[in-house]
Design an enzyme around this catalytic site. Structure first.
Site, PDB file in Angstrom:
ATOM      1  N   TYR A   1       0.300  17.197  17.774  1.00 39.08           N
ATOM      2  CA  TYR A   1       1.187  16.400  18.637  1.00 39.08           C
ATOM      3  C   TYR A   1       2.341  17.258  19.165  1.00 39.08           C
ATOM      4  O   TYR A   1       3.068  16.834  20.075  1.00 39.08           O
ATOM      5  CB  TYR A   1       1.723  15.157  17.909  1.00 39.08           C
ATOM      6  CG  TYR A   1       0.637  14.209  17.390  1.00 39.08           C
ATOM      7  CD1 TYR A   1      -0.656  14.261  17.900  1.00 39.08           C
ATOM      8  CD2 TYR A   1       0.906  13.276  16.393  1.00 39.08           C
ATOM      9  CE1 TYR A   1      -1.651  13.412  17.421  1.00 39.08           C
ATOM     10  CE2 TYR A   1      -0.087  12.426  15.914  1.00 39.08           C
ATOM     11  CZ  TYR A   1      -1.369  12.504  16.432  1.00 39.08           C
ATOM     12  OH  TYR A   1      -2.349  11.669  15.953  1.00 39.08           O
TER      13      TYR A   1
ATOM     14  N   LEU B   1       4.824   4.310  11.927  1.00 36.33           N
ATOM     15  CA  LEU B   1       5.097   4.606  13.340  1.00 36.33           C
ATOM     16  C   LEU B   1       4.225   5.787  13.763  1.00 36.33           C
ATOM     17  O   LEU B   1       4.253   6.843  13.121  1.00 36.33           O
ATOM     18  CB  LEU B   1       6.577   4.964  13.537  1.00 36.33           C
ATOM     19  CG  LEU B   1       6.977   5.127  15.013  1.00 36.33           C
ATOM     20  CD1 LEU B   1       7.203   3.741  15.661  1.00 36.33           C
ATOM     21  CD2 LEU B   1       8.244   5.963  15.167  1.00 36.33           C
ATOM     22  N   GLY B   2       3.438   5.606  14.829  1.00 37.46           N
ATOM     23  CA  GLY B   2       2.670   6.712  15.393  1.00 37.46           C
ATOM     24  C   GLY B   2       3.605   7.666  16.123  1.00 37.46           C
ATOM     25  O   GLY B   2       4.674   7.256  16.607  1.00 37.46           O
TER      26      GLY B   2
ATOM     27  N   ASP C   1       3.391   8.686  11.015  1.00 38.40           N
ATOM     28  CA  ASP C   1       2.095   9.341  11.179  1.00 38.40           C
ATOM     29  C   ASP C   1       2.264  10.536  12.124  1.00 38.40           C
ATOM     30  O   ASP C   1       2.419  10.360  13.330  1.00 38.40           O
ATOM     31  CB  ASP C   1       1.077   8.354  11.771  1.00 38.40           C
ATOM     32  CG  ASP C   1      -0.283   9.005  11.946  1.00 38.40           C
ATOM     33  OD1 ASP C   1      -0.995   9.141  10.933  1.00 38.40           O
ATOM     34  OD2 ASP C   1      -0.629   9.407  13.083  1.00 38.40           O
TER      35      ASP C   1
ATOM     36  N   ILE D   1       1.660   2.928  -0.096  1.00 35.65           N
ATOM     37  CA  ILE D   1       1.799   3.275   1.313  1.00 35.65           C
ATOM     38  C   ILE D   1       2.218   2.028   2.102  1.00 35.65           C
ATOM     39  O   ILE D   1       1.556   0.997   2.009  1.00 35.65           O
ATOM     40  CB  ILE D   1       0.489   3.935   1.847  1.00 35.65           C
ATOM     41  CG1 ILE D   1       0.493   4.079   3.365  1.00 35.65           C
ATOM     42  CG2 ILE D   1      -0.765   3.204   1.428  1.00 35.65           C
ATOM     43  CD1 ILE D   1      -0.618   4.976   3.897  1.00 35.65           C
ATOM     44  N   PRO D   2       3.332   2.106   2.837  1.00 29.79           N
ATOM     45  CA  PRO D   2       3.772   0.950   3.613  1.00 29.79           C
ATOM     46  C   PRO D   2       2.694   0.479   4.595  1.00 29.79           C
ATOM     47  O   PRO D   2       2.018   1.309   5.228  1.00 29.79           O
ATOM     48  CB  PRO D   2       5.013   1.467   4.361  1.00 29.79           C
ATOM     49  CG  PRO D   2       5.502   2.612   3.548  1.00 29.79           C
ATOM     50  CD  PRO D   2       4.261   3.245   2.954  1.00 29.79           C
TER      51      PRO D   2
ATOM     52  N   HIS E   1      -7.979  16.183  10.720  1.00 31.76           N
ATOM     53  CA  HIS E   1      -7.793  15.330  11.901  1.00 31.76           C
ATOM     54  C   HIS E   1      -9.131  14.892  12.521  1.00 31.76           C
ATOM     55  O   HIS E   1      -9.307  13.739  12.888  1.00 31.76           O
ATOM     56  CB  HIS E   1      -6.949  16.106  12.930  1.00 31.76           C
ATOM     57  CG  HIS E   1      -6.186  15.241  13.863  1.00 31.76           C
ATOM     58  ND1 HIS E   1      -4.956  15.598  14.362  1.00 31.76           N
ATOM     59  CD2 HIS E   1      -6.459  14.044  14.431  1.00 31.76           C
ATOM     60  CE1 HIS E   1      -4.513  14.648  15.174  1.00 31.76           C
ATOM     61  NE2 HIS E   1      -5.405  13.702  15.229  1.00 31.76           N
TER      62      HIS E   1
ATOM     63  N   GLY F   1      -2.851   5.527  -6.983  1.00 34.19           N
ATOM     64  CA  GLY F   1      -1.597   4.871  -7.373  1.00 34.19           C
ATOM     65  C   GLY F   1      -0.468   5.036  -6.366  1.00 34.19           C
ATOM     66  O   GLY F   1       0.638   4.544  -6.580  1.00 34.19           O
TER      67      GLY F   1
ATOM     68  N   LYS G   1      -1.597  16.210   9.790  1.00 34.09           N
ATOM     69  CA  LYS G   1      -3.042  16.438   9.935  1.00 34.09           C
ATOM     70  C   LYS G   1      -3.337  17.886  10.310  1.00 34.09           C
ATOM     71  O   LYS G   1      -2.595  18.486  11.107  1.00 34.09           O
ATOM     72  CB  LYS G   1      -3.630  15.520  11.015  1.00 34.09           C
ATOM     73  CG  LYS G   1      -3.170  14.074  10.913  1.00 34.09           C
ATOM     74  CD  LYS G   1      -3.846  13.147  11.899  1.00 34.09           C
ATOM     75  CE  LYS G   1      -3.154  11.800  11.927  1.00 34.09           C
ATOM     76  NZ  LYS G   1      -2.049  11.713  12.894  1.00 34.09           N
TER      77      LYS G   1
HETATM   78  N1  LIG Z   1      -6.233  10.297  13.904  1.00 38.55           N
HETATM   79  C1  LIG Z   1      -6.412  10.340  15.206  1.00 38.55           C
HETATM   80  O1  LIG Z   1      -7.319  11.015  15.720  1.00 38.55           O
HETATM   81  C2  LIG Z   1      -5.503   9.555  16.104  1.00 38.55           C
HETATM   82  C3  LIG Z   1      -5.915   9.273  17.430  1.00 38.55           C
HETATM   83  C4  LIG Z   1      -5.058   8.527  18.232  1.00 38.55           C
HETATM   84  C5  LIG Z   1      -3.846   8.075  17.735  1.00 38.55           C
HETATM   85  N2  LIG Z   1      -3.452   8.382  16.439  1.00 38.55           N
HETATM   86  C6  LIG Z   1      -2.152   7.906  15.891  1.00 38.55           C
HETATM   87  O2  LIG Z   1      -2.038   6.515  16.152  1.00 38.55           O
HETATM   88  C7  LIG Z   1      -0.806   6.265  16.824  1.00 38.55           C
HETATM   89  C8  LIG Z   1      -0.882   5.026  17.684  1.00 38.55           C
HETATM   90  O3  LIG Z   1      -1.917   5.090  18.637  1.00 38.55           O
HETATM   91  P1  LIG Z   1      -1.651   5.241  20.199  1.00 38.55           P
HETATM   92  O4  LIG Z   1      -0.405   5.981  20.403  1.00 38.55           O
HETATM   93  O5  LIG Z   1      -2.907   5.801  20.771  1.00 38.55           O
HETATM   94  O6  LIG Z   1      -1.579   3.758  20.787  1.00 38.55           O
HETATM   95  P2  LIG Z   1      -1.033   2.310  20.370  1.00 38.55           P
HETATM   96  O7  LIG Z   1      -0.131   2.374  19.210  1.00 38.55           O
HETATM   97  O8  LIG Z   1      -2.211   1.406  20.332  1.00 38.55           O
HETATM   98  O9  LIG Z   1      -0.227   1.926  21.696  1.00 38.55           O
HETATM   99  C9  LIG Z   1       1.024   2.502  21.976  1.00 38.55           C
HETATM  100  C10 LIG Z   1       1.552   1.899  23.272  1.00 38.55           C
HETATM  101  O10 LIG Z   1       1.841   0.502  23.078  1.00 38.55           O
HETATM  102  C11 LIG Z   1       3.149   0.213  23.544  1.00 38.55           C
HETATM  103  N3  LIG Z   1       3.745  -0.755  22.590  1.00 38.55           N
HETATM  104  C12 LIG Z   1       3.964  -0.567  21.268  1.00 38.55           C
HETATM  105  N4  LIG Z   1       4.491  -1.679  20.718  1.00 38.55           N
HETATM  106  C13 LIG Z   1       4.621  -2.584  21.719  1.00 38.55           C
HETATM  107  C14 LIG Z   1       5.125  -3.897  21.769  1.00 38.55           C
HETATM  108  N5  LIG Z   1       5.572  -4.529  20.673  1.00 38.55           N
HETATM  109  N6  LIG Z   1       5.141  -4.515  22.980  1.00 38.55           N
HETATM  110  C15 LIG Z   1       4.680  -3.903  24.085  1.00 38.55           C
HETATM  111  N7  LIG Z   1       4.170  -2.651  24.099  1.00 38.55           N
HETATM  112  C16 LIG Z   1       4.150  -1.987  22.908  1.00 38.55           C
HETATM  113  C17 LIG Z   1       3.907   1.520  23.524  1.00 38.55           C
HETATM  114  O11 LIG Z   1       4.864   1.548  24.561  1.00 38.55           O
HETATM  115  P3  LIG Z   1       6.446   1.738  24.261  1.00 38.55           P
HETATM  116  O12 LIG Z   1       6.638   3.129  23.750  1.00 38.55           O
HETATM  117  O13 LIG Z   1       7.062   1.494  25.583  1.00 38.55           O
HETATM  118  O14 LIG Z   1       6.807   0.691  23.247  1.00 38.55           O
HETATM  119  C18 LIG Z   1       2.815   2.554  23.786  1.00 38.55           C
HETATM  120  O15 LIG Z   1       2.627   2.761  25.155  1.00 38.55           O
HETATM  121  C19 LIG Z   1      -0.557   7.584  17.574  1.00 38.55           C
HETATM  122  O16 LIG Z   1       0.761   7.687  18.045  1.00 38.55           O
HETATM  123  C20 LIG Z   1      -0.955   8.585  16.519  1.00 38.55           C
HETATM  124  O17 LIG Z   1       0.094   8.730  15.561  1.00 38.55           O
HETATM  125  C21 LIG Z   1      -4.280   9.096  15.627  1.00 38.55           C
END
Ligand SMILES: NC(=O)c1ccc[n+]([C@@H]2O[C@H](COP(=O)([O-])OP(=O)(O)OC[C@H]3O[C@@H](n4cnc5c(N)ncnc54)[C@H](OP(=O)(O)O)[C@@H]3O)[C@@H](O)[C@H]2O)c1
Length: 349
Positions: free
Chosen positions: A72, A38-39, A67, A33-34, A133, A30, A100
């Site tokens: 991190y 934001l990562g 997230d 979640i949006p 994680h 229930g 995580k």
């Molecule tokens: N559970 C896990 O094991 C796991 C693993 C990896 C990641 N994650 C989570 O997922 C999140 C997102 O993944 P990610 O950081 O790997 O990569 P991502 O979100 O696929 O890519 C982020 C990159 O895209 C650029 N970007 C974002 N929006 C943009 C836009 N509208 N136009 C142009 N460039 C854009 C950002 O640059 P700018 O900052 O310059 O906008 C940044 O360099 C992480 O931050 C983390 O919270 C979880």
């Protein structure tokens, strides 16, 4: 409250998106979640302060889902941001905060203290979602090289994973977290967890982007009433060097994505976000750039992609996993495929 830079003060941005217009998904328990978060992983290169500033900026333009993760290394700074957001007038219950458990804290006695550290750092009295994680209890030092291996590394051992999971179930019973879940799982591992859990996962975080669509795992997760959260939704263009190989493909350069982006006059990244939400997964794009995180949020409240565009993107899957996880391998002469149970069975020692 610790001193915050003026850029970190929360205020409602006039050009932002009304958070009430952002779609939600409902967990089987229930929870609401949006549909975009934001990562906050800075890929070992973006300073925590910049990410903390982006968290406040993102909340100011309408994000309510963040997230986070202990590994991190920025939860304390983000905690200041969350405090600023709540003190700025956003009710805590409007926020969805995920954290995580890191791989070196799977031991039974370590889980609750690790959770409490995240909770304290984030300056909250409960979390919305706590994930394991990775399903491996293997530590690697921050910023380490891809060939780095821990001498204590172990494979997936289900009975050990269940001991960790029981502690997450305990956190639920203690009222310290609203939902629990998994990340980087495979179908065989999830099957065992679903068989043995007292409380099944509400969400599963998994790598999902147009060149890595994981259709079978996505379907399995949805069929089991688990909400899929998609990480690296843009194809993680700034990921650490340890997560890059010569054969990796680039989602935002794919001609199909570029063509749709041209039609809508947006960056190809925005198309990846639109596609993700429309497909039924929750993307958590990282960005410290206001223009980018705002366009990603607007992407989920504007006209959907056409059916033809969705079909065309479905056909560009390259099965290109980017976050391969080599550093979690537990013995020599393995390849990253061993982490992902590609033969449909859990890879054993
Ligand atoms: N559970 C896990 O094991 C796991 C693993 C990896 C990641 N994650 C989570 O997922 C999140 C997102 O993944 P990610 O950081 O790997 O990569 P991502 O979100 O696929 O890519 C982020 C990159 O895209 C650029 N970007 C974002 N929006 C943009 C836009 N509208 N136009 C142009 N460039 C854009 C950002 O640059 P700018 O900052 O310059 O906008 C940044 O360099 C992480 O931050 C983390 O919270 C979880």
């Amino acid at each position: 409250m610790t001193a915050l830079a003026s850029t970190q003060l929360f205020s409602y941005a006039p050009d932002g998106v009304n958070p009430k217009k952002v779609p939600h998904k409902t967990t089987y328990t229930g929870g609401k979640i949006p549909s975009i978060g934001l990562g906050t992983f800075g890929s070992d290169r973006i300073a925590g302060e910049q990410i903390a500033t982006a968290v406040v900026g993102a909340a100011s333009v309408g994000y309510r889902h963040f997230d986070c993760a202990a590994v991190y290394g920025n939860e304390q700074l983000i905690g200041d941001s969350l405090r600023s957001i709540v003190e700025g007038g956003v009710p805590r219950e409007e926020l969805w905060i995920t954290s995580k458990l890191w791989n070196d804290k799977h031991a039974e006695e370590d889980v609750i203290p690790a959770f409490e550290k995240s909770l304290q750092d984030l300056r909250l009295d409960y979390l919305d979602l706590y994930l394991i994680h990775w399903p491996f209890p293997n530590y690697h030092a921050p910023g380490c090289d891809v060939t780095s291996r821990s001498p204590d590394a172990k494979p997936y051992i289900h009975e050990n994973f269940m001991k960790t999971w029981r502690k997450l179930e305990k956190l639920l019973a203690m009222g310290l977290v609203r939902h629990i879940g998994t990340s980087n799982m495979t179908i065989p591992k999830l099957r065992l967890l679903l068989r043995d859990a007292r409380t099944k996962p509400a969400c599963n975080e998994m790598e999902l982007h147009p060149h890595f669509q994981q259709p079978e795992l996505l379907q399995f997760v949805l069929e089991n009433g688990i909400v899929p959260i998609g990480f690296s939704p843009i194809g993680s263009p700034a990921r650490p060097d340890r997560d890059r190989t010569a054969s990796d493909t680039v989602d935002i350069e794919d001609p199909v994505i570029v063509k749709v982006a041209e039609r809508l006059n947006v960056h190809p990244a925005v198309i990846c976000i639109k596609w993700a939400v429309q497909r039924g997964q929750i993307p958590i794009p990282f960005s410290i750039n206001r223009r980018n995180y705002l366009s990603n949020l607007r992407a989920v409240t504007t006209d959907p992609l056409t059916e033809q565009e969705m079909d065309a993107i479905a056909r560009i899957d390259r099965n290109c996993r980017l976050i391969k996880g080599d550093v979690f391998l537990w013995k020599e002469n393995q390849t990253w495929e061993d982490l992902w149970d590609l033969k449909g069975e859990i890879t054993t020692p």
